[in-house]
Design an enzyme around this catalytic site. Structure first.
Site, mmCIF file in Angstrom:
data_model
loop_
_atom_site.group_PDB
_atom_site.id
_atom_site.type_symbol
_atom_site.label_atom_id
_atom_site.label_comp_id
_atom_site.label_asym_id
_atom_site.label_seq_id
_atom_site.Cartn_x
_atom_site.Cartn_y
_atom_site.Cartn_z
ATOM 1 N N LYS A 21 19.007 12.853 61.318
ATOM 2 C CA LYS A 21 18.450 13.791 61.319
ATOM 3 C C LYS A 21 18.651 14.996 62.165
ATOM 4 C CE LYS A 21 14.741 12.632 63.701
ATOM 5 N NZ LYS A 21 14.300 13.022 64.918
ATOM 6 N N ASP A 62 8.399 8.061 61.495
ATOM 7 C CA ASP A 62 9.762 8.984 60.706
ATOM 8 C C ASP A 62 10.775 7.921 59.758
ATOM 9 O OD1 ASP A 62 11.080 7.420 61.941
ATOM 10 O OD2 ASP A 62 12.255 9.349 62.750
#
Length: 275
Positions: free
Chosen positions: A8, A137
């Site tokens: 990401k 995350d």
């Protein structure tokens, strides 16, 4: 059974306040990109060990038992004692310590893979609950869709954002940035305009309105990272920024750039179409 954990990037990153527990509240947008590891889990024929971990590709530091995919297996094993012994094979392509979430993605995909392989029946929400125990995350990679992240990067709100049609160039120099040191240099400030509003504007405006708060201190200490961002803009990037606390930097382009590897010798360099 095999899966392909993806990386990401952070679109903007604002450190908004320091918490009483010493952590920092932030806001950022997580966006998945098509840079992938490979993760395979097979049933272990020999029951002498609960698991084995074989890593190839980019080298990883640390002991196998500390790896997040092993931690994910142990976490589920605690609640599902009947979970069978496994051989874990992982090919690392996402660079470590880059602000790309590679380790977190591996862990989240391990949870999803074990859920499917052994028919655990875990809901998406339950898998997210397990994932967040492994890293702030980690839970993002369970759904793996763009989100506006707050808290310590563990609270997610879906955002309508598609970068399909753009191309990303990702550069990771051979530089280690200490996340702890990067946070130590930050003076939290709540932004006047939320990133949720900024990303609704044309990308051409992002350069002047969307910032990664870590860049000031990291670029001061490592001017060569700042130079990479400048070079990406010189190549025609519509937007460029550091991801997370670094040391990777990305540029978003309207079209592919030829021979880009030649311009960043000595760095990890990959170009991908965005989806």
């Amino acid at each position: 059974m095999i899966t392909f954990p993806n990386a990401k990037i952070n679109l903007g990153l604002n450190i908004v306040e320091k918490r009483p527990d010493g952590y920092h509240n932030l806001e950022t947008i997580f966006y998945p990109i098509n840079l992938q590891d490979a993760l395979e889990v097979t049933r272990r024929e020999n029951n002498d060990k609960e698991y084995t971990l074989h890593i190839s590709g980019s080298p990883l530091e640390g002991e196998p038992e500390d790896n997040l995919v092993v931690q994910a297996y142990k976490l589920l094993k605690k609640d599902y004692p009947g979970l069978l012994p496994v051989d874990i094979h992982m090919y690392k392509h996402i660079p470590a310590g880059a602000g790309l979430g590679g380790g977190s993605s591996d862990a989240a995909c391990m949870i999803k893979l074990l859920n499917d392989k052994f028919s655990l029946g875990l809901s998406t929400e339950r898998m997210e609950e397990y994932a967040v125990k492994l890293g702030a995350d980690c839970a993002f990679f369970i759904r793996n869709k763009p989100v506006f992240a707050t808290g310590i990067g563990n609270l997610f709100e879906p955002v309508e954002l598609s970068l399909k049609g753009y191309h990303i160039i990702l550069i990771k120099p051979d530089i280690f940035v200490s996340t702890r040191d990067a946070f130590a240099e930050i003076k939290p400030v709540r932004p006047a305009v939320s990133l949720k509003e900024i990303v609704k504007q044309p990308m051409e405006t992002w350069k002047n309105s969307m910032k990664n708060d870590f860049e000031d201190s990291v670029f001061k200490k490592f001017p060569e990272i700042a130079a990479i961002k400048d070079e990406l803009y010189d190549l025609g990037a519509v937007y460029a920024a550091m991801s997370g606390s670094g040391s990777s930097v990305y540029g978003i382009f309207k079209a592919p750039i030829e021979n880009v590897e030649d311009k960043f010798c000595g760095c990890f360099c990959r170009q991908r179409a965005l989806e």
